[in-house]
Design a protein around this motif. Structure first.
Motif, PDB file in Angstrom:
ATOM      1  N   TYR A   5     147.751  45.728  30.672  1.00  0.00           N
ATOM      2  CA  TYR A   5     147.992  47.027  30.060  1.00  0.00           C
ATOM      3  C   TYR A   5     146.922  47.324  29.010  1.00  0.00           C
ATOM      4  N   VAL A  18     149.989  50.699  31.942  1.00  0.00           N
ATOM      5  CA  VAL A  18     150.225  49.370  32.511  1.00  0.00           C
ATOM      6  C   VAL A  18     150.027  49.437  34.014  1.00  0.00           C
ATOM      7  N   ILE A  53     154.578  45.115  25.435  1.00  0.00           N
ATOM      8  CA  ILE A  53     154.067  46.478  25.229  1.00  0.00           C
ATOM      9  C   ILE A  53     154.894  47.201  24.172  1.00  0.00           C
TER      10      ILE A  53
END
Length: 382
Positions: A5, A18, A53
């Motif tokens: 990502y 991503v 993330i």
């Protein structure tokens, strides 16, 4: 370590992109090129990195997936609900924090929604540009709306000066080779368009060229050649040429992968298995996949029969294929490794490597003016 990502600052917000490669990658590339790699479910792979993330507090997350589907809607219809194919289940399984999904693989143009989530694909070869418009509440740092659309790319529009310079330089370096006339055809054009049975005039010619290059005993003693249709990338030439000449660039455009020819021994039973591993009709995951065959070999398939038992007749030079007999067969190195999911070819014995496929093709075209044949090697019933 490679990260799947990337965080991108867009104005006042942070957007995480991503990516996930195709789970079915081993079926569409040369297997030896990905030896030792593992390809997992796209949704599971993305979901596995979502905690990492989200810890970086992105304002939006966009998934880029090399998987796709098909839709009845036109490319510019917004929020279509007719998307089908493997990507639908992938999208449904994605973490709820993924706001939108950009897809590929099936070369379709669509802008749909799956369970309320935007899923777009921009067709192929730069024809369409996928665009996402996100509305984000800066106080709550939350996505409140997403709109996906495809933008038509006008080739007549203004061009990037730096990229134009690079293309011009590449053209200058390759033009002397690409523009060299290598053969004269017996027709203005030979096309890759397949008939109802799945056979094309250009597919016949390429299979014949591979058989011709490997027929001699010292080059393998082949009696049959098979060519994968996905490896035929263009008509020859791309547009009809009244002069009937073809250049190296046009030949290369048809077969650009540089595969080596491979001769192997298969039994008649294995040849039957090979043909049964074809995709006889289009599916949501991709178009039908009918192998092109060389002169002298013929077979009949019946669409009404069940998968795995569609081929009802095979012959070589008019004689039935004997399931127990051994036959020397030529394929390219991509197929020889089981590419396009023709896994039975991995079982081929007494392998002998040969010339580049493009060299075999070019030499065959040089030998005599080639023209489209009757396309009667493959017969479809029902």
């Amino acid at each position: 370590m490679f990260s799947p990502y990337k965080m991108v600052k867009v104005g006042q917000v942070n957007v995480a992109f991503v990516g996930a490669v195709l789970e079915d990658t081993p079926t569409v590339v040369t297997p030896s090129g990905i030896a030792g790699l593992e390809f997992r479910d796209e949704a599971a792979s993305i979901n596995a990195v979502m905690p990492e993330i989200m810890a970086q507090k992105p304002d939006a997350v966009i998934a880029l997936i090399h998987q796709g589907g098909t839709a009845q809607a036109k490319y510019d219809e917004l929020d279509c609900s007719t998307l089908q194919g493997p990507v639908v289940d992938v999208v449904r399984a994605l973490d709820k924090n993924v706001s939108a999904v950009m897809t590929g693989h099936t070369h379709q143009g669509y802008s749909c929604r799956v369970d309320g989530r935007v899923v777009v694909q921009g067709e192929a070869q730069g024809h369409l540009l996928q665009r996402l418009d996100l509305t984000i509440d800066l106080d709550r740092r939350a996505v409140t709306a997403v709109e996906g659309r495809n933008v038509f790319v006008d080739p007549a529009g203004p061009k990037d000066a730096r990229m134009t310079e690079i293309v011009a330089r590449a053209d200058e370096l390759t033009k002397p080779v690409a523009s060299r006339v290598v053969a004269t055809l017996g027709a203005e054009q030979i096309t890759r368009k397949a008939n109802a049975a799945g056979e094309s005039a250009l597919g016949d010619v390429i299979a014949d060229s591979q058989l011709a290059a490997t027929r001699a005993p010292e080059f393998g003693g082949a009696v049959i050649a098979f060519m994968n249709p996905g490896g035929i990338r263009a008509d020859l030439p791309g547009t009809p040429n009244p002069a009937m000449t073809v250049t190296y660039g046009e030949v290369f455009t048809v077969q650009p992968f540089g595969n080596l020819l491979t001769v192997m021994t298969l039994t008649g039973a294995q040849i039957k298995t090979l043909l049964e591993q074809q995709l006889f009709e289009d599916t949501a995951s991709g178009p039908r996949r009918i192998l092109q065959v060389s002169e002298g070999f013929a077979y009949t398939w019946d669409q009404s029969r069940p998968t795995g038992d569609k081929v009802v007749k095979m012959s070589l030079n008019g004689q039935p294929i004997d399931p127990a007999a051994a036959y020397r067969v030529t394929v390219n190195s991509f197929l020889a490794d089981g590419g396009d999911n023709f896994t039975v070819l991995r079982e081929g014995k007494d392998r002998l490597g040969g010339a580049l496929d493009i060299d075999a093709f070019q030499n065959y075209l040089k030998a005599a003016p080639v023209k489209p044949g009757p396309q009667n090697r493959i017969t479809r019933l029902n």
